[in-house]
Scaffold this motif. Structure first.
Motif, PDB file in Angstrom:
ATOM      1  N   ARG A   1      50.518  46.612  49.125  1.00  0.00           N
ATOM      2  CA  ARG A   1      49.294  47.160  48.031  1.00  0.00           C
ATOM      3  C   ARG A   1      49.245  45.611  46.527  1.00  0.00           C
ATOM      4  N   LYS A   2      47.738  46.949  47.407  1.00  0.00           N
ATOM      5  CA  LYS A   2      47.515  46.298  45.985  1.00  0.00           C
ATOM      6  C   LYS A   2      47.342  46.808  44.609  1.00  0.00           C
ATOM      7  N   PRO A   3      47.403  46.527  43.528  1.00  0.00           N
ATOM      8  CA  PRO A   3      46.262  46.216  42.053  1.00  0.00           C
ATOM      9  C   PRO A   3      45.482  47.639  42.510  1.00  0.00           C
ATOM     10  N   ARG A   4      45.361  48.929  41.831  1.00  0.00           N
ATOM     11  CA  ARG A   4      43.649  49.703  42.475  1.00  0.00           C
ATOM     12  C   ARG A   4      42.142  48.956  40.978  1.00  0.00           C
TER      13      ARG A   4
ATOM     14  N   PHE B   1      40.350  46.734  42.819  1.00  0.00           N
ATOM     15  CA  PHE B   1      40.586  45.402  43.292  1.00  0.00           C
ATOM     16  C   PHE B   1      40.216  45.723  44.477  1.00  0.00           C
ATOM     17  N   PRO B   2      38.906  46.186  44.853  1.00  0.00           N
ATOM     18  CA  PRO B   2      38.887  46.759  46.597  1.00  0.00           C
ATOM     19  C   PRO B   2      38.279  45.503  47.294  1.00  0.00           C
ATOM     20  N   ASP B   3      39.823  45.989  48.874  1.00  0.00           N
ATOM     21  CA  ASP B   3      39.030  44.648  49.758  1.00  0.00           C
ATOM     22  C   ASP B   3      37.258  44.906  50.183  1.00  0.00           C
ATOM     23  N   LYS B   4      36.651  43.634  50.489  1.00  0.00           N
ATOM     24  CA  LYS B   4      35.638  44.060  51.110  1.00  0.00           C
ATOM     25  C   LYS B   4      35.570  43.349  52.607  1.00  0.00           C
ATOM     26  N   ARG B   5      35.011  44.154  53.355  1.00  0.00           N
ATOM     27  CA  ARG B   5      34.447  44.130  54.550  1.00  0.00           C
ATOM     28  C   ARG B   5      32.877  43.328  54.411  1.00  0.00           C
TER      29      ARG B   5
ATOM     30  N   PHE C   1      41.396  41.185  30.866  1.00  0.00           N
ATOM     31  CA  PHE C   1      42.848  41.061  30.749  1.00  0.00           C
ATOM     32  C   PHE C   1      43.238  40.003  30.535  1.00  0.00           C
TER      33      PHE C   1
ATOM     34  N   TRP D   1      35.957  40.952  35.520  1.00  0.00           N
ATOM     35  CA  TRP D   1      36.840  41.063  34.694  1.00  0.00           C
ATOM     36  C   TRP D   1      37.142  42.707  33.409  1.00  0.00           C
TER      37      TRP D   1
ATOM     38  N   ASN E   1      39.609  45.937  32.095  1.00  0.00           N
ATOM     39  CA  ASN E   1      40.760  46.423  32.567  1.00  0.00           C
ATOM     40  C   ASN E   1      40.717  47.688  31.840  1.00  0.00           C
TER      41      ASN E   1
ATOM     42  N   ARG F   1      37.396  46.900  38.858  1.00  0.00           N
ATOM     43  CA  ARG F   1      37.778  46.574  37.815  1.00  0.00           C
ATOM     44  C   ARG F   1      37.593  45.300  37.766  1.00  0.00           C
ATOM     45  N   GLU F   2      37.041  44.642  38.789  1.00  0.00           N
ATOM     46  CA  GLU F   2      36.768  43.355  38.886  1.00  0.00           C
ATOM     47  C   GLU F   2      35.330  43.571  39.971  1.00  0.00           C
TER      48      GLU F   2
ATOM     49  N   TRP G   1      30.436  41.776  40.643  1.00  0.00           N
ATOM     50  CA  TRP G   1      30.225  40.558  40.428  1.00  0.00           C
ATOM     51  C   TRP G   1      28.522  41.048  39.369  1.00  0.00           C
TER      52      TRP G   1
END
Lengths: 497, 497
Positions: free
Chosen positions: B20-23, B25-29, B81, B125, B127, B136-137, B139
């Motif tokens: 699982r990953k912290p909310r 911070f999305p993975d990007k395709r 953060f 970033w 928080n 939360r992250e 560009w």
């Protein structure tokens, strides 16, 4: 954590003392940034050409999902930057791009489709002691194939890594990718009866010093121990003479071609199960490298390679810059490792229980960018044309001319501020401007602009002895009708390229 | 912090739960990553063309050097953060690119040369509570001019921001940059006798709701208070009818052209010192925008603009996407703010005591990339040609053919693995491959390769009713001599573009 905690413990700083930054997070200027951008573009371009697709993960992962695979984890938090999230779970900044990929693959499950081939470029963070050339934030550029058990997938990584290094300008002999496998080494260790964790570690540490100490120094460390020049004694692994000979024969099996090295290794590793399996891996990789056309110079089988990250399970690769890096200051720098990778078949299994074969390659972008910047090979960067702003009350003239130049495709800016002519010229010099454009009352009246070629101007000025002569000659300076400005400036900019 | 602290408090997780990953911070395709890369390249290209130079700072700054300028800092650590460094000093991840620039300028001192004009692109970033579309992250891509007091520097930021948005494909009317100044608002607040911090905040909050509640709702909030549909009562700022009228006239001064808006504002702001000074700022900016050729549609004077970051001292800018964003799913999304900026003359003075005039513009890359991806405008991405691997024992054939295709400039990969033909074809479909190359025993013997055009194959297959007919017709399939492979594959790839 209360808001009040968010204060330096040594009392509030103020003024100049505030203007400082944590060590290991360097500011980067033009040449380094451009070198890095060019590297990322070139390397991801090669990865893409080899069929990999882009996947980026976030900076943070949960600490337990990242796992603890960093070498020398003798610092708090095992070398990572971590903090607690709102729900008290520990998050950590990624220390590489591989561990987050494993989490992603596990999270996606079968829906992802396999093999999954991805590339990524981005910063990673390591909470290590910073020092000269040792950063706590640096960029990596990775490719990974997840879900492919065959060693031709490893060979592809290696050949592609070599192609990427060629693509960024490395010539034959300027770099090498060394290939080894953990199983081969395990076979040798089994063969000399080194079954305990302590003795295995002692042997690995001794082998790691082959470059520095040579065969006899390593032999001492494999045997009773070694006293260095300062008289300090390091206890050895305690092997007997026969065993030492076999370990050394293994460590020195490297030869001119991959086939010759493999033949030497076949002799050195003997008949242990692990040794035979390791040799088989390397033979399969060598065959595939052949099919991919990877030059012997670029890729060598080298049994001395040991990668630091603890998640590797089979073949490991290490890319090294061999080229001597000489700075514009005349000093020589040793860059060393510029990338590497390997097979990590158990990393996804941490999550799912299912072994998912995977292999990857990572290029150290920050390190390479630093090397290119040191060598002055970041590429020449043109400065902007500066339109001087001589009418303080009406900056519109300079703004309008700069806009016109940009519309003509020329990098240009109006000087921002109301200084005199001299600081404005000095500014243009500092920016490496190819030319300045000057419009005073005179030019406004006549409908002209004055253009000064700063390169020619500087050359001609050297030949002029007096101030009067300088004013007369106006070196590099021409006056053209306003309608001819773009053409005249473009001619100067292009002549300087 | 001991190493043992670095564990989830709820007990160690294992297996699937780990993945699982912290909310936030999305993975990007692929499509999102490419949209983002194209945006960064285009926007930094415009900044560069306007004469700005690259400067990147690290992810971490000392928390006290960053300062606390985030809006709604009702969370621990003021929305950032943060963590303690080895020496117990608090570090924080940058929440924008401006605060680190101020630290850099202060640290460099006079040696930097001014004006200093830099651009940067990178992640920041915050928080904050994550939610749909709230990360939360993310560009940002910024440009800043440090050391230029004139309002033409602000105008340049605004006009350049508009040009950057045009460059990424925004048409006239699809976006607007709204310009205001804090001093103008201060003048209005002074003019209605709102001198206390509480009443000023109440008025600002009321004005911020003009879009949502309209003039009458805002009038209630400026006066005694407002009861919403649910019956909840919000206490008002307590202004009298005359004062409310003046504040509303100010808030609604916006007109079709910048000149008309300024004329309305001149009437609404009255004669306070701050009001006159603010009007002067906007007039100077409007003149410079004219000189820079910024279209009226792209840039409007709008007194309702309030920027959240608390370091702004003068003109503020807000870029908004007006274009309706309709997803491929047919749903409509509101994107809202896509950037902004303003003047921050006191940010460097925090460090040095010396006021260093500065102004900047920031484009929200992640938000724009999401918008482009939703609209399916991230650009079409070609998949790789896949060379099927049908000889399990000798993957060299497929590897060699893929290498040959790449040398011919074609994006290609050999299938990694030893599956049957069907999973390999399925894989090629999933990767959007334009074609697959097939070499079985038959082809090896004849010295040919079979190439299947997957697009034509899919079209033709639709028209075929039976399995027998399919096998007979082999839709989209051709067999060519091996020497003709590159040419034949290239023709297929190019026809599909």
């Amino acid at each position: 954590m209360s808001d009040k905690d968010n204060q330096p413990l040594s009392g509030p700083l103020s003024g100049k003392d505030l203007a400082r930054k944590p060590r290991g997070f360097p500011d980067k200027r033009e040449s380094l940034i451009h070198a890095q951008a060019r590297l990322v573009e070139t390397v991801t371009g090669v990865y893409r050409q080899w069929g990999f697709e882009a996947l980026d993960t976030g900076a943070f992962e949960y600490a337990d999902a990242l796992g603890k695979f960093l070498p020398d984890a003798d610092r708090p938090n095992a070398g990572v930057f971590s903090m607690q999230d709102d729900d008290a779970q520990w998050m950590a900044l990624r220390y590489d791009l591989t561990a987050p990929l494993a989490r992603f693959v596990a999270e996606q499950g079968q829906g992802l489709g396999r093999p999954f081939r991805r590339y990524a470029a981005g910063p990673v963070w390591r909470n290590e002691k910073p020092g000269p050339g040792r950063f706590r934030e640096f960029w990596q550029c990775d490719a990974d194939t997840v879900g492919a058990p065959g060693f031709h997938a490893d060979a592809e990584m290696i050949a592609m890594g070599a192609e990427a290094l060629r693509a960024i300008g490395m010539k034959p002999g300027e770099f090498v990718i060394r290939v080894n496998t953990r199983r081969l080494l395990n076979g040798v260790l089994d063969g000399v009866g080194a079954t305990g964790a302590d003795i295995r570690l002692a042997i690995l540490r001794a082998l790691d010093k082959l470059d520095r100490l040579g065969a006899s120094g390593v032999a001492d460390l494999l045997g009773a121990g070694r006293k260095d020049e300062s008289g300090d004694f390091t206890k050895g692994a305690g092997l007997g003479p026969e065993e030492i000979k076999r370990v050394l024969a293994f460590a020195e099996a490297g030869a001119d071609t991959r086939a010759m090295t493999l033949a030497n290794l076949a002799k050195a590793t003997g008949s242990t199960e692990e040794g035979k399996a390791g040799l088989g891996e390397l033979e399969a990789i060598a065959l595939a490298l052949e099919a991919l056309g990877a030059p012997e110079d670029d890729v060598k089988i080298d049994p001395s390679v040991v990668r630091g990250l603890e998640y590797y399970t089979g073949p490991v690769f290490e890319a090294e810059l061999l080229r001597e890096v000489t700075g514009e200051d005349g000093k020589t720098y040793r860059i060393g490792s510029i990338g590497g990778g390997g097979r990590y078949d158990d990393l996804v299994a941490r999550f799912t229980g299912e072994t998912v074969p995977a292999t990857g390659f990572s290029i150290g972008i920050s390190r390479l960018a630093a090397a290119l910047a040191i060598m002055g090979e970041g590429g020449k960067l043109d400065g902007p044309v500066v339109v001087l702003n001589l009418d303080k009350d009406n900056p519109g003239v300079a703004l309008g001319l700069a806009a016109e130049l940009r519309r003509g495709g020329i990098r240009a800016e109006a000087y921002m501020g109301a200084s005199g002519m001299r600081p404005q010229m000095k500014y243009a010099d500092r920016r490496n401007s190819p030319a300045v454009v000057i419009v005073g009352g005179d030019e406004l009246e006549k409908g002209t602009v004055t253009i000064k070629d700063l390169e020619i101007g500087a050359q001609k000025a050297k030949a002029i002895s007096s101030n009067e002569e300088y004013r007369e000659a106006r070196p590099g300076q021409i006056e053209v009708p306003r309608a001819g400005m773009i053409e005249a400036v473009r001619a100067i900019v292009e002549a300087q390229r």
